[in-house]
Scaffold this active site. Structure first.
Site, mmCIF file in Angstrom:
data_model
loop_
_atom_site.group_PDB
_atom_site.id
_atom_site.type_symbol
_atom_site.label_atom_id
_atom_site.label_comp_id
_atom_site.label_asym_id
_atom_site.label_seq_id
_atom_site.Cartn_x
_atom_site.Cartn_y
_atom_site.Cartn_z
ATOM 1 N N GLU A 86 0.838 -1.204 0.000
ATOM 2 C CA GLU A 86 0.000 0.000 0.000
ATOM 3 C C GLU A 86 0.872 1.253 0.000
ATOM 4 O O GLU A 86 1.741 1.434 0.861
ATOM 5 C CB GLU A 86 -0.945 -0.007 1.202
ATOM 6 C CG GLU A 86 -1.995 1.072 1.115
ATOM 7 C CD GLU A 86 -3.152 0.858 2.065
ATOM 8 O OE1 GLU A 86 -3.793 1.849 2.433
ATOM 9 O OE2 GLU A 86 -3.434 -0.302 2.434
ATOM 10 N N ASP A 280 3.626 -13.898 12.194
ATOM 11 C CA ASP A 280 2.340 -14.360 11.689
ATOM 12 C C ASP A 280 1.339 -13.209 11.633
ATOM 13 O O ASP A 280 0.741 -12.839 12.642
ATOM 14 C CB ASP A 280 1.814 -15.478 12.602
ATOM 15 C CG ASP A 280 0.590 -16.184 12.036
ATOM 16 O OD1 ASP A 280 -0.075 -15.613 11.154
ATOM 17 O OD2 ASP A 280 0.310 -17.313 12.480
#
Length: 427
Positions: A86, A280
């Protein structure tokens, strides 16, 4: 075009060499634009490493890594590697951090490294008696759990406590056993999952119930990270901007529809650091959004107010189960290099840094929304991507980007028109 007789049943695909897997895919697709050479290039990570990380690997997906500057965290200047696709995320953190340097930057805190392992017991005869029986065996439970990972115990971690809950799922009573485990510098999923598996037979023996689910919880609400910072009113554009940001926070804190996007903005920064360090992202995202519901309604993860001098103060608190050892963090060479950039010694410090980045991201998003609007800064950065999508070559990208921003219409059709005009003028 794919042959209608093509079958996705490819026996022992995982045993094939890299090139052979790509050939099988090409064969399945038939005539298509599938480019085998593209997947043969795995960048700065050897294919053998990639193949060991996941099954049926065919290549890598390169995500840009940027470095957030201007960050002061607990008195130390830090450079923060962030992996994200982004456009505006890294720039937003840099700008937010710059505007609070005068007040010392970000101050952080973490709780213990306690993770929760859950065992669901079903076919329970008497829930309250069963609960007490389990609690009476806490000493043996501790022994069983610690025997699973003696190294963790040696490092000061291991079993630290027991909780037993009675749930009525509308069909039957469940007993939910929580083991509380200090995982030290590891995220701890493998250790905890092994512990609850090892513990289940003993629980069944003591209670005559059946152990059904055995897994860690990603709602790591006993492993919290906190960050706070103060932005001087004159640095952010005055009292009107401050008050508009406070109103924006209250909106997010009372309306779940706004809170979802508000918290997504926080996670833009957090997930970028988590991904860059090989941790994670899904676990952190799940824990954060679950924690946002802790009052019974989905609300803002951050909190905003003013200090005695009228300056804007923000704080952020959320679960942060990160590690420096195990998983992709220890295996992926780029994750290792990003940890070098961070220059940290513990999972605790990584958690605190990540939380600070989330708060910076939240500040930047709220300020943009109540002033210029989110699109101005975001689309200015996004314009370069649009230029590339329109087919601009390397030497054309900057000029197309500049003209796109000037037009105020950052769209691919406008970029294509600009590109055509530039090329005609240069003929």
């Amino acid at each position: 075009m794919q042959d209608s007789t093509s079958s996705s049943r490819i026996s022992s695909f995982y045993k094939l060499e890299h090139q052979q897997r790509l050939e099988k895919i090409a064969e399945f697709l038939g005539e298509s634009d599938f480019n085998q050479e593209h997947f043969l290039n795995t960048g700065n990570t050897e294919f053998q490493t990639v193949d060991n990380m996941i099954e049926n690997a065919i290549g890598t997906m390169n995500i840009p890594i940027g470095v957030a500057t201007n960050m002061i965290i607990d008195g130390k200047d830090k450079l923060i590697p962030m992996a994200t696709e982004e456009s505006s995320v890294v720039a937003a953190v840099c700008n937010a951090a710059r505007q609070c340097r005068a007040t010392g930057g970000f101050y952080t805190h973490t709780s213990e490294h306690i993770m929760i392992g859950q065992i669901q017991l079903i076919d329970v005869i008497n829930p309250m008696i069963t609960k007490q029986v389990i609690l009476e065996n806490e000493h043996d439970i501790k022994t069983i759990c610690n025997d699973v990972d003696p190294l963790l115990v040696k490092l000061g971690g291991g079993f630290k406590g027991l909780e037993v809950r009675v749930l009525d799922d509308g069909h039957e009573y469940n007993i939910i056993v929580h083991i509380l485990v200090d995982t030290c510098d590891a995220m701890g999923a493998n250790a905890i999952n092994s512990m609850v598996e090892a513990l289940s037979p003993a629980l069944e023996s003591w209670t005559s119930a059946k152990a059904n689910m055995r897994i860690l919880s990603n709602l790591a609400d006993k492993r919290l990270s906190m960050a706070r910072a103060t932005w001087p009113t004159d640095e952010i554009g005055g009292e009107a901007v401050r008050d508009a940001m406070l109103s924006a926070f209250r909106f997010a804190d009372t309306d779940p529809y706004r809170a979802a996007t508000h918290n997504k903005g926080i996670m833009n920064g957090i997930s970028a650091v988590i991904l860059a360090t090989g941790n994670d992202t899904r676990a952190i995202e799940a824990g954060a959004h679950a924690y946002a519901c802790k009052t019974g309604q989905y609300r803002s993860l951050s909190s905003w107010g003013v200090d005695k001098d009228g300056n804007l103060c923000g704080s952020l608190e959320l679960p942060m189960a990160v590690g420096l050892i195990g998983g992709a963090t220890k295996v992926h060479p780029t994750a290792q290099q990003n940890l070098e950039i961070l220059n940290i010694d513990s999972a605790d410090e990584l958690a605190r840094i990540t939380c600070a980045v989330g708060l910076a991201q939240n500040f930047a998003a709220m300020k943009a929304l109540v002033t210029t609007g989110i699109q101005k800064g975001h689309m200015s950065l996004h314009a370069k991507n649009i230029a590339l999508m329109a087919g601009a070559k390397t030497h054309e990208v900057d000029k197309v980007t500049e003209l796109l921003v000037q037009s105020g219409k950052v769209r691919i059709d406008v970029a294509e028109e600009i590109l055509t005009t530039l090329r005609q003028n240069n003929m």
